[in-house]
Design an enzyme around this catalytic site. Structure first.
Site, PDB file in Angstrom:
ATOM      1  N   ARG A  71       0.846  -1.214   0.000  1.00 39.85           N
ATOM      2  CA  ARG A  71       0.000   0.000   0.000  1.00 39.85           C
ATOM      3  C   ARG A  71       0.871   1.250   0.000  1.00 39.85           C
ATOM      4  O   ARG A  71       0.674   2.166  -0.816  1.00 39.85           O
ATOM      5  CB  ARG A  71      -0.921  -0.028   1.225  1.00 39.85           C
ATOM      6  CG  ARG A  71      -1.896  -1.193   1.241  1.00 39.85           C
ATOM      7  CD  ARG A  71      -2.720  -1.265   2.499  1.00 39.85           C
ATOM      8  NE  ARG A  71      -1.903  -1.439   3.693  1.00 39.85           N
ATOM      9  CZ  ARG A  71      -2.260  -2.166   4.750  1.00 39.85           C
ATOM     10  NH1 ARG A  71      -3.424  -2.790   4.753  1.00 39.85           N
ATOM     11  NH2 ARG A  71      -1.490  -2.268   5.804  1.00 39.85           N
ATOM     12  N   LYS A 131      -9.815   5.960   4.691  1.00 40.42           N
ATOM     13  CA  LYS A 131      -8.531   5.396   5.081  1.00 40.42           C
ATOM     14  C   LYS A 131      -8.276   5.849   6.509  1.00 40.42           C
ATOM     15  O   LYS A 131      -8.303   7.045   6.805  1.00 40.42           O
ATOM     16  CB  LYS A 131      -7.411   5.889   4.161  1.00 40.42           C
ATOM     17  CG  LYS A 131      -6.092   5.169   4.387  1.00 40.42           C
ATOM     18  CD  LYS A 131      -6.167   3.734   3.939  1.00 40.42           C
ATOM     19  CE  LYS A 131      -4.827   3.027   4.065  1.00 40.42           C
ATOM     20  NZ  LYS A 131      -4.875   1.634   3.607  1.00 40.42           N
ATOM     21  N   ARG A 165     -11.326   0.632  11.940  1.00 45.42           N
ATOM     22  CA  ARG A 165     -12.311   0.518  10.864  1.00 45.42           C
ATOM     23  C   ARG A 165     -13.731   0.652  11.410  1.00 45.42           C
ATOM     24  O   ARG A 165     -14.577   1.348  10.832  1.00 45.42           O
ATOM     25  CB  ARG A 165     -12.157  -0.829  10.154  1.00 45.42           C
ATOM     26  CG  ARG A 165     -10.923  -0.987   9.292  1.00 45.42           C
ATOM     27  CD  ARG A 165     -10.982  -2.245   8.435  1.00 45.42           C
ATOM     28  NE  ARG A 165     -11.119  -3.461   9.208  1.00 45.42           N
ATOM     29  CZ  ARG A 165     -10.163  -4.364   9.391  1.00 45.42           C
ATOM     30  NH1 ARG A 165      -8.964  -4.162   8.865  1.00 45.42           N
ATOM     31  NH2 ARG A 165     -10.389  -5.465  10.090  1.00 45.42           N
ATOM     32  N   SER A 183     -10.738   1.278   5.556  1.00 43.63           N
ATOM     33  CA  SER A 183      -9.524   0.492   5.372  1.00 43.63           C
ATOM     34  C   SER A 183      -8.426   1.084   6.245  1.00 43.63           C
ATOM     35  O   SER A 183      -8.157   2.287   6.177  1.00 43.63           O
ATOM     36  CB  SER A 183      -9.117   0.512   3.897  1.00 43.63           C
ATOM     37  OG  SER A 183      -7.941  -0.221   3.677  1.00 43.63           O
ATOM     38  N   ALA A 184      -7.803   0.254   7.076  1.00 44.18           N
ATOM     39  CA  ALA A 184      -6.781   0.739   7.999  1.00 44.18           C
ATOM     40  C   ALA A 184      -5.390   0.585   7.415  1.00 44.18           C
ATOM     41  O   ALA A 184      -5.096  -0.398   6.733  1.00 44.18           O
ATOM     42  CB  ALA A 184      -6.877  -0.007   9.332  1.00 44.18           C
ATOM     43  N   SER A 213     -12.703  -4.910  -0.398  1.00 44.93           N
ATOM     44  CA  SER A 213     -11.872  -4.657   0.775  1.00 44.93           C
ATOM     45  C   SER A 213     -12.346  -5.519   1.930  1.00 44.93           C
ATOM     46  O   SER A 213     -13.546  -5.662   2.169  1.00 44.93           O
ATOM     47  CB  SER A 213     -11.954  -3.170   1.146  1.00 44.93           C
ATOM     48  OG  SER A 213     -11.308  -2.916   2.370  1.00 44.93           O
ATOM     49  N   ALA A 262     -15.182  -5.768   7.536  1.00 50.62           N
ATOM     50  CA  ALA A 262     -16.395  -4.954   7.380  1.00 50.62           C
ATOM     51  C   ALA A 262     -17.083  -4.665   8.711  1.00 50.62           C
ATOM     52  O   ALA A 262     -18.304  -4.623   8.792  1.00 50.62           O
ATOM     53  CB  ALA A 262     -17.364  -5.647   6.423  1.00 50.62           C
ATOM     54  N   GLN A 309     -19.794  -2.119   8.936  1.00 52.52           N
ATOM     55  CA  GLN A 309     -20.006  -1.726   7.533  1.00 52.52           C
ATOM     56  C   GLN A 309     -20.970  -2.743   6.938  1.00 52.52           C
ATOM     57  O   GLN A 309     -20.568  -3.778   6.421  1.00 52.52           O
ATOM     58  CB  GLN A 309     -18.668  -1.715   6.784  1.00 52.52           C
ATOM     59  CG  GLN A 309     -17.664  -0.749   7.389  1.00 52.52           C
ATOM     60  CD  GLN A 309     -16.227  -1.199   7.181  1.00 52.52           C
ATOM     61  OE1 GLN A 309     -15.718  -1.131   6.069  1.00 52.52           O
ATOM     62  NE2 GLN A 309     -15.571  -1.648   8.237  1.00 52.52           N
ATOM     63  N   PRO A 337     -24.462  -5.268   7.738  1.00 50.19           N
ATOM     64  CA  PRO A 337     -24.771  -6.209   8.818  1.00 50.19           C
ATOM     65  C   PRO A 337     -23.634  -7.206   9.013  1.00 50.19           C
ATOM     66  O   PRO A 337     -22.814  -7.401   8.105  1.00 50.19           O
ATOM     67  CB  PRO A 337     -26.043  -6.896   8.328  1.00 50.19           C
ATOM     68  CG  PRO A 337     -25.981  -6.787   6.840  1.00 50.19           C
ATOM     69  CD  PRO A 337     -25.323  -5.463   6.559  1.00 50.19           C
TER      70      PRO A 337
END
Length: 372
Positions: free
Chosen positions: A54, A166, A198, A235-236, A349, A352, A355, A357
């Site tokens: 990344r 991010k 996140r 996204s961490a 990604s 979740a 993010q 259920p």
């Protein structure tokens, strides 16, 4: 309110440091580097704490864009929002998606009707290590989401279809720094902190969009999974200590030839939600232009169901000591989406938390109006 147009282009990459596709578009004058607002990418790393693909990808992109923008590379990162998601397991194909935005004259686009794709960006302040995964991160993220909505010219929260964030994670140095000040972090685990960061960031999105009320506490993070956002994707990464917020939605102030829609997957095999998301922007299953619509990209979240089952059948993603559950989930959901969308170059990604259920997640689709 100003009138703007947004353009979106997906570029395949041969590796995390490959910027040739972007450079070619710039050299061919098909893309103005000065108009780039954000770049989202999938890199072939492990998606974990030590996924340096990344950072490598961002460094390569900054170095490539710096001469075109007349800025040193470190200044490029302050101007453009870079969100690199590590992990291209299964059929997922490494790529970047470039978003540009330009101000235009509304008189030249009087024929454009309805709301079109718009993008806005904002950042939080830097967090203290002990603030990650807690109320401070939730509240600051909510403020940044509101600011990004305003930047995108989006007034109604219902017009927001995807919020990419991010966010930071903890390292041993950051945990020790907090301890020296007499503060305690939410966890001492670097990997565990990714989930907390996140989750808190996603709850900040839910708070900003009115998906949850103000009565939220530190203990809700990673515990009360009835609280979630239907459009958050977080996204961490190790490379920052603040949240970068990108809001994607449709706005009446945009004359872009693109539209965005979304649905919510209730689990990792929810094909119906994928179809609904594609249909929301007029894209048929199997891809290919139809009725003047062309798929640009799909953005989704994936995670292993925390109760250990998918529709009553046991899964082993959480028990596999060889492969992280997030890698399993990306591969499973990526394969499902690729089969229905007709392309494996999709942005999926892992992780979740809050993010969508538990075991599911939001899925957004951007389409180009071919005739526009």
């Amino acid at each position: 309110m100003s009138t703007r147009t947004v353009d979106v282009v997906r570029i395949a990459t041969k590796g995390p440091g490959d910027v040739s596709g972007l450079q070619n578009l710039i050299e061919q004058r098909k893309l103005d580097p000065a108009s780039i607002l954000a770049i989202l990418g999938k890199t072939e790393g492990n998606g974990g704490v030590n996924d340096f693909t990344r950072e490598y990808a961002v460094a390569a992109l900054c170095a490539a864009l710096a001469p075109h923008l007349g800025l040193p590379p470190h200044e490029v990162e302050r101007r453009i929002a870079f969100v690199m998601s590590g992990g291209t397991e299964g059929v997922l194909s490494p790529h970047i998606t470039v978003f540009t935005r330009q101000e235009v004259s509304s008189r030249d686009h009087a024929e454009v009707a309805g709301k079109r794709l718009s993008i806005g960006m904002a950042q939080t302040r830097d967090f203290l290590p002990e603030e990650l995964g807690r109320l401070a991160q939730i509240e600051e993220t909510a403020k940044a989401v509101a600011a990004a909505m305003a930047d995108a010219g989006i007034v109604n929260p219902q017009d927001v279809h995807f919020v990419q964030i991010k966010c930071p994670l903890l390292t041993s140095d950051r945990v020790e720094a907090a301890s020296r000040r007499g503060a305690k972090t939410v966890t001492a685990s670097a990997y565990g902190s990714m989930a907390y960061s996140r989750g808190a960031s996603a709850l900040g999105v839910a708070r900003a969009l009115g998906e949850i009320d103000a009565g939220i506490h530190d203990d809700d993070v990673l515990r009360n999974f009835e609280l979630f956002s239907s459009v958050a994707s977080t996204s961490a990464g190790i490379e920052l200590m603040h949240n970068v917020v990108i809001v994607l939605g449709n706005s009446a102030s945009s004359v872009s030839p693109f539209e965005i829609g979304h649905a919510v997957m209730r689990d990792a095999i929810d094909a119906g939600a994928v179809i609904d998301a594609l249909n929301s922007v007029g894209v048929p299953v199997g891809s290919g232009p139809a009725a003047g619509r062309e798929l640009v990209n799909v953005f989704a979240k994936a995670e292993a169901s925390p109760n250990g089952t998918v529709r009553g059948s046991r899964h082993t993603m959480l028990e596999d000591t060889d492969i992280s559950s997030t890698r399993h989930a990306r591969a499973a959901v990526g394969g499902l989406i690729a089969g229905l969308a007709g392309t494996s170059a999709v942005y999926v990604s892992g992780g979740a938390e809050h993010q969508g259920p538990p075991g599911g997640g939001p899925i957004a689709v951007i389409a180009r109006l071919v005739s526009a």
